[in-house]
Design an enzyme around this catalytic site. Structure first.
Site, PDB file in Angstrom:
ATOM      1  N   ARG A  26       5.110  -4.302   8.091  1.00 46.99           N
ATOM      2  CA  ARG A  26       4.242  -4.649   7.285  1.00 46.99           C
ATOM      3  C   ARG A  26       3.359  -5.150   6.661  1.00 46.99           C
ATOM      4  O   ARG A  26       3.257  -5.916   6.164  1.00 46.99           O
ATOM      5  CB  ARG A  26       5.279  -4.497   5.954  1.00 46.99           C
ATOM      6  CG  ARG A  26       6.518  -2.781   5.243  1.00 46.99           C
ATOM      7  CD  ARG A  26       6.680  -3.308   4.528  1.00 46.99           C
ATOM      8  NE  ARG A  26       8.124  -2.418   3.672  1.00 46.99           N
ATOM      9  CZ  ARG A  26       8.872  -2.645   3.593  1.00 46.99           C
ATOM     10  NH1 ARG A  26      10.176  -3.542   2.999  1.00 46.99           N
ATOM     11  NH2 ARG A  26      10.106  -1.113   3.301  1.00 46.99           N
ATOM     12  N   ARG A  30       0.377  -5.322   1.245  1.00 50.70           N
ATOM     13  CA  ARG A  30       0.704  -6.250   0.291  1.00 50.70           C
ATOM     14  C   ARG A  30      -0.322  -7.547  -0.232  1.00 50.70           C
ATOM     15  O   ARG A  30       0.165  -8.622  -0.893  1.00 50.70           O
ATOM     16  CB  ARG A  30       1.346  -5.809  -1.200  1.00 50.70           C
ATOM     17  CG  ARG A  30       1.254  -4.103  -1.979  1.00 50.70           C
ATOM     18  CD  ARG A  30       2.532  -3.379  -2.267  1.00 50.70           C
ATOM     19  NE  ARG A  30       3.423  -3.613  -2.428  1.00 50.70           N
ATOM     20  CZ  ARG A  30       5.109  -3.177  -2.104  1.00 50.70           C
ATOM     21  NH1 ARG A  30       4.726  -2.859  -3.372  1.00 50.70           N
ATOM     22  NH2 ARG A  30       5.880  -3.128  -1.462  1.00 50.70           N
ATOM     23  N   ARG A  39      -7.413  -1.014  -1.594  1.00 53.43           N
ATOM     24  CA  ARG A  39      -6.802   0.112  -2.598  1.00 53.43           C
ATOM     25  C   ARG A  39      -6.534   0.437  -4.164  1.00 53.43           C
ATOM     26  O   ARG A  39      -6.723   1.017  -4.122  1.00 53.43           O
ATOM     27  CB  ARG A  39      -5.340  -0.635  -1.952  1.00 53.43           C
ATOM     28  CG  ARG A  39      -4.172  -0.681  -3.327  1.00 53.43           C
ATOM     29  CD  ARG A  39      -3.245   0.802  -2.768  1.00 53.43           C
ATOM     30  NE  ARG A  39      -2.379   1.180  -3.775  1.00 53.43           N
ATOM     31  CZ  ARG A  39      -0.682   1.495  -3.659  1.00 53.43           C
ATOM     32  NH1 ARG A  39      -0.141   0.252  -2.314  1.00 53.43           N
ATOM     33  NH2 ARG A  39       0.026   1.582  -4.243  1.00 53.43           N
ATOM     34  N   ASP A  76       2.520   5.850   6.437  1.00 50.51           N
ATOM     35  CA  ASP A  76       4.020   6.128   5.875  1.00 50.51           C
ATOM     36  C   ASP A  76       4.587   6.710   7.246  1.00 50.51           C
ATOM     37  O   ASP A  76       4.540   8.185   7.568  1.00 50.51           O
ATOM     38  CB  ASP A  76       3.410   6.194   4.447  1.00 50.51           C
ATOM     39  CG  ASP A  76       5.199   6.202   3.848  1.00 50.51           C
ATOM     40  OD1 ASP A  76       6.021   7.249   3.605  1.00 50.51           O
ATOM     41  OD2 ASP A  76       5.132   5.456   3.361  1.00 50.51           O
ATOM     42  N   TYR A 153      15.365  11.188   2.887  1.00 49.09           N
ATOM     43  CA  TYR A 153      14.672  11.588   2.270  1.00 49.09           C
ATOM     44  C   TYR A 153      14.660  12.640   1.420  1.00 49.09           C
ATOM     45  O   TYR A 153      14.036  13.349   0.480  1.00 49.09           O
ATOM     46  CB  TYR A 153      13.201  10.299   2.148  1.00 49.09           C
ATOM     47  CG  TYR A 153      13.319   9.766   2.078  1.00 49.09           C
ATOM     48  CD1 TYR A 153      13.708   8.389   0.991  1.00 49.09           C
ATOM     49  CD2 TYR A 153      12.616   8.545   3.486  1.00 49.09           C
ATOM     50  CE1 TYR A 153      12.555   7.378   0.834  1.00 49.09           C
ATOM     51  CE2 TYR A 153      12.831   6.263   2.951  1.00 49.09           C
ATOM     52  CZ  TYR A 153      12.990   6.616   2.398  1.00 49.09           C
ATOM     53  OH  TYR A 153      12.941   5.506   1.624  1.00 49.09           O
TER      54      TYR A 153
END
Length: 346
Positions: A26, A30, A39, A76, A153
């Site tokens: 990651r 962010r 973003r 992703d 998922y």
């Protein structure tokens, strides 16, 4: 293209390195204000991931801003279900949600095996752009979710503390579960091979929900399919990161992969004993250690490196970097790895 910094690839293959390579899961995300600026220029995560030029831009940001030894393509793991015919949404501050799920054999008829190139052309294009822009500075990591995690998922429809619907299917309809896992596995092989053809130098499988399965189910419904993928990917080194699968480390040593990722709850020396000397280990600083002071981050990083010693190792966190961690603390971690591991190997 000749890589100027091939430390990651040499470490993965067990070759001699001058110091330990370092990157973060990651890292393209962010923690970086520069990422947030990109973003905020689009509608959200999915548009960013599906816009190759922008995905490439944020892929490269950590190389420029943090000094990591590898870029990892910005994407992703849930692009695979979407490519198979099961689209998802990304809900801000809540995570992914699938409007439709797989609950029966009839639902499988609406899915297909993804071909990797056409079904995920935006990722492939982002890899090509990233590879060209990197110009050989560092390797580019491709990745995919491991079949069990993707399955979880697709059946559950979102993240979950228990994934009880997904785990129930393993007991109630194991044949249906295996049929879906087969489709995911073949889609993932196609996808990773397309990433490699586009320029990925090494690939990683993320089994994020490995730890919620009991050992017998993990072996049957996850490790078996991970092994199939490892056997199929012969072009570049493969890393397997199975969070929480401490019980499977001896079995994972038998996988046809170069690197095993450790989460921060896996003891380093115990893992080396269970996995053996034939694999590179990746990890595994507790991400929360980066909330400490600079001197505490430095000390924790040195303790980690001392435990790994001069054996086969790629430095990383034991999971993805948390979004509220100060990038300056990340730089302390990265710089400590570079400087201290150089001394250990001198």
């Amino acid at each position: 293209m000749q890589l100027k910094n091939d430390l990651l690839l040499r470490a993965a293959r067990g070759e001699k390195v001058e110091r330990t390579p370092v990157w973060l899961m990651r890292q393209a995300g962010r923690i970086l204000p520069e990422y947030r600026a990109v973003r905020n220029s689009v509608s959200g995560f999915i548009e960013l991931a599906q816009t190759p030029a922008l995905a490439a831009e944020v892929t490269i940001q950590p190389v420029d801003l943090l000094g990591v030894d590898a870029a990892i393509i910005f994407s992703d793991i849930l692009v695979i279900p979407e490519a198979m015919g099961l689209p998802y949404e990304m809900i801000e501050k809540r995570g992914p949600r699938f409007p439709n799920t797989v609950a029966s054999a009839a639902d499988l008829k609406n899915l297909r095996v993804a071909d990797g190139v056409n079904d995920l052309s935006y990722v492939i294009e982002a890899i090509k752009i990233s590879k060209k822009a990197l110009n050989g500075r560092v390797p580019l990591i491709g990745f995919a979710g491991a079949p069990w995690t993707i399955f979880a998922y697709m059946v559950e429809g979102s993240g979950s503390k228990t994934f009880s619907k997904s785990r129930a299917m393993l007991y109630q309809d194991p044949e249906l579960a295996e049929e879906l896992l087969e489709m995911i596995t073949q889609s993932t092989i196609n996808y990773l091979k397309a990433q490699i053809a586009a320029g990925a130098d090494i690939v990683q499988l993320f089994d994020s929900w490995a730890g919620i399965l009991p050992p017998d189910h993990y072996k049957k419904f996850s490790l078996k399919y991970i092994s199939r993928i490892c056997d199929a990917i012969t072009e570049v080194p493969v890393t397997v990161f199975a969070k929480g699968a401490f019980f499977a480390r001896e079995e994972m040593a038998k996988l046809n992969c170069e690197t095993i990722g450790l989460d921060w709850n896996m003891g380093i020396q115990e893992s080396r004993r269970l996995i053996g000397e034939g694999k590179t280990l990746q990890g595994n600083l507790d991400p929360a250690a980066l909330y400490g002071s600079d001197s505490e981050v430095e000390a924790a990083t040195k303790r980690m490196l001392d435990q790994f010693g001069t054996g086969r190792h790629i430095a990383n966190l034991g999971h993805g970097v948390y979004p509220d961690i100060n990038p300056e603390k990340v730089k302390v971690f990265i710089n400590t790895v570079k400087e201290y591991s150089s001394k250990l190997r001198a």
